[in-house]
Design an enzyme around this catalytic site. Structure first.
Site, short mmCIF file in Angstrom:
data_model
loop_
_atom_site.label_atom_id
_atom_site.label_comp_id
_atom_site.label_asym_id
_atom_site.label_seq_id
_atom_site.Cartn_x
_atom_site.Cartn_y
_atom_site.Cartn_z
N LYS A 285 3.91 10.39 7.98
CA LYS A 285 3.66 9.76 9.33
C LYS A 285 4.54 10.30 10.34
O LYS A 285 4.38 11.44 10.52
CB LYS A 285 3.73 8.20 9.12
CG LYS A 285 2.81 7.56 8.18
CD LYS A 285 2.50 6.10 8.72
CE LYS A 285 1.48 5.49 7.76
NZ LYS A 285 0.29 5.20 8.24
N ASP B 133 9.68 3.84 -0.67
CA ASP B 133 8.57 4.50 0.16
C ASP B 133 8.74 4.42 1.78
O ASP B 133 8.68 3.11 2.01
CB ASP B 133 7.17 3.81 -0.40
CG ASP B 133 5.95 4.45 0.50
OD1 ASP B 133 5.96 5.30 1.43
OD2 ASP B 133 4.82 4.09 0.12
N TYR C 81 0.91 -1.23 0.10
CA TYR C 81 0.07 -0.14 -0.06
C TYR C 81 0.87 1.41 0.04
O TYR C 81 1.85 1.52 0.77
CB TYR C 81 -0.80 -0.09 1.14
CG TYR C 81 -1.85 1.22 1.26
CD1 TYR C 81 -2.83 1.52 0.31
CD2 TYR C 81 -1.67 2.24 2.15
CE1 TYR C 81 -3.62 2.52 0.56
CE2 TYR C 81 -2.28 3.27 2.50
CZ TYR C 81 -3.29 3.51 1.49
OH TYR C 81 -4.44 4.53 1.64
C1 LIG Z 1 3.98 2.80 2.88
C2 LIG Z 1 2.87 3.63 2.92
N1 LIG Z 1 2.93 4.64 2.03
C3 LIG Z 1 1.96 5.43 1.80
C4 LIG Z 1 0.83 5.67 2.60
C5 LIG Z 1 -0.16 6.71 2.48
O1 LIG Z 1 0.24 7.62 3.56
P1 LIG Z 1 -1.08 8.69 3.91
O2 LIG Z 1 -2.29 7.71 4.69
O3 LIG Z 1 -0.43 9.68 4.89
O4 LIG Z 1 -1.73 9.27 2.85
C6 LIG Z 1 0.90 4.80 3.65
C7 LIG Z 1 -0.25 4.67 4.77
O5 LIG Z 1 -0.31 3.68 5.66
C8 LIG Z 1 1.99 3.74 3.60
O6 LIG Z 1 1.94 2.75 4.72
#
Ligand SMILES: Cc1ncc(COP(=O)(O)O)c(C=O)c1O
Length: 465
Positions: A302, A274, A172
């Site tokens: 985060k 990521d 994700y």
């Molecule tokens: C690895 C990863 N990338 C991107 C995101 C998306 O972040 P946001 O919820 O701040 O849009 C998440 C969210 O859990 C994530 O776990």
């Protein structure tokens, strides 16, 4: 490696399934008895919000626990129940709730103005600190992980003139079109492991966009190389979590990330780490530092901004040039918002120091060792995984290496029962079987012992030992 999935869930044979179902029923009743005001709040909330929550990741059966307040490692729900927080806002609150240093930094900025949509000194300080930590020279800011990964895709496509994006099956990266593909595809939709089907994660994404994103299995550099050979000249970027953290925690095998770096470089494909989850949590320089492999782009959010909603994207000079010369438009009214930047600067320079990371690592090891001892004593079919502030118990008797393992080996029923035991014993945990705990600098040994006591109660009741 070759993994041939057969069934959706392989129940662990050692578990008495009747007992498991009985305990789950009892714990569900207890959960409802402990949280009646959350139940009432849910009734009110769902009249104005689908599922009664601001984001679907917050929904829960029979209702979400509505939080009243938090301080340090503790949170209180609207029923007045106190919990030690291991959820930590989906891995954001490594600084602990209401951290006085973050609060001071934000208060000081509130008094000087909360938004200008013009750059302020804090954003430069944060970019300098991110450069120092992660080794990438140029940074821009966003408001979330979703925006960070969306910008990463735009930059990679803009710089290469290629449209195809590669991602890891079962990962994700936020909820924009290019990455809402093969997130949690069901077993029957996966297709061949060497050429997985691109499965949209829900409705609302045009098929043509979904088809531009292809997936490969994690921890298999040869599979990646075969796909890149097949798609030669078409792929702009590979976006990946260096350690997968949305299917519990699946670390990279020794040497895998270095191979990924070699292969992507040889194919002139940009490598995007990521680090929305790993970035500020598993070392000062995230997974990039921890595993010693340098990507072309890093996406953050985060924990980076200490509990305020912000994100960042780091890149090479070459990629930054496509933003600087206007080839790619990286925009956002709230990008670099002074409150968020003040919080991020205090987080990165005052709270999450090198000593803090050492403390988080020690606490995590202590918690994992405690869980390991309970697992062994009761013969539970599971194991622990973790690094830095992140860890989890994985309810599988075999180690997971990729999404297809997660799908076929994790026992969801055990995971659900453990969650109920934790919540009913005052341990606040993320709903859902795929998440992990996140520790904060406010967690003490006593807090960790409370987690272990809850896990012990789960284990002894389940195993009758
Ligand atoms: C690895 C990863 N990338 C991107 C995101 C998306 O972040 P946001 O919820 O701040 O849009 C998440 C969210 O859990 C994530 O776990």
């Amino acid at each position: 490696m070759s993994v041939e999935p057969t069934v959706a869930t392989t129940p662990a044979p050692e578990i008495d399934r009747r007992r498991l179902a009985e305990l789950t029923g009892r714990q569900r009743e207890l959960f409802a008895e402990r949280t009646p005001r959350s139940g009432e709040t849910y009734e009110r909330a769902r009249k104005v919000m689908p599922k009664g929550v601001p984001s679907s990741f917050q929904e829960n059966d029979p209702w979400p626990v509505y939080v009243d307040r938090g301080t340090g490692a503790q949170v209180w729900d609207v029923d007045g129940n106190e919990y030690i927080d291991f959820h930590n806002g989906f891995g954001v609150m490594c600084v602990g709730h209401a951290n006085p240093r973050i609060a001071d930094a934000v208060k000081r900025q509130v008094e000087r103005g909360t938004h200008f949509a013009a750059p302020t000194a804090h954003s430069i300080g944060v970019a300098e600190e991110l450069r120092r930590r992660f080794g990438l020279p140029q940074w821009r800011f966003t408001n979330s992980g979703t925006e960070s990964t969306m910008d990463a895709v735009h930059v990679a496509r803009g710089a290469t003139g290629r449209d195809t994006i590669l991602k890891i099956e079962g990962s994700y990266h936020g909820h924009h079109d290019a990455v809402m593909v093969s997130v949690y595809p069901p077993l029957e939709a996966l297709g061949d492991r060497d050429d997985p089907i691109s499965v949209p994660y829900g409705a609302g994404y045009p098929r043509a966009i979904t088809d531009l994103t292809r997936s490969v299995p994690f921890n298999d550099a040869q599979a990646l190389e075969r796909v890149l050979d097949r798609l030669a000249g078409q792929v702009a970027a590979l976006i990946m979590e260096p350690a997968m953290m949305n299917i519990n925690i699946v670390p990279p095998r020794e040497g895998y990330l270095a191979e990924v770096r070699r292969i992507t470089s040889e194919h002139e494909v940009h490598l995007v780490f990521d680090e929305v989850k790993t970035g500020a949590t598993i070392s000062p320089g995230g997974a990039t530092q921890r595993f010693g492999v340098q990507p072309d782009i890093i996406t953050l959010a985060k924990a980076t901004c200490g509990g305020l909603p912000g994100g960042a994207i780091g890149m090479t000079e070459e990629l930054a040039a496509v933003i600087a010369d206007g080839t790619v438009h990286q925009y956002g009214t709230f990008n670099g918002n002074p409150l968020v930047m003040a919080a991020a600067e205090a987080t990165l320079t005052e709270v999450l120091t090198a000593d803090a990371y050492a403390q988080l690592e020690r606490a995590n090891e202590r918690l994992r060792a405690g869980c390991d001892a309970i697992i062994e004593r009761h013969g539970l079919p599971c194991y622990t995984e973790g690094m830095g502030a992140k860890g989890c118990v994985i309810f599988s008797s075999e180690q997971l290496f990729e999404y297809r393992d997660y799908l076929t080996k994790v026992d969801d029923d055990l995971s659900t029962l453990a969650w109920l035991y934790h919540m009913n014993h005052g341990i606040f945990m993320t709903p859902g079987v795929e998440e992990e705990w996140t520790l904060s600098v406010a967690h003490t040994d006593e807090h960790l012992d409370r987690y272990l006591a809850a896990f012990e109660a789960f284990a002894s009741d389940l195993m009758g030992s």
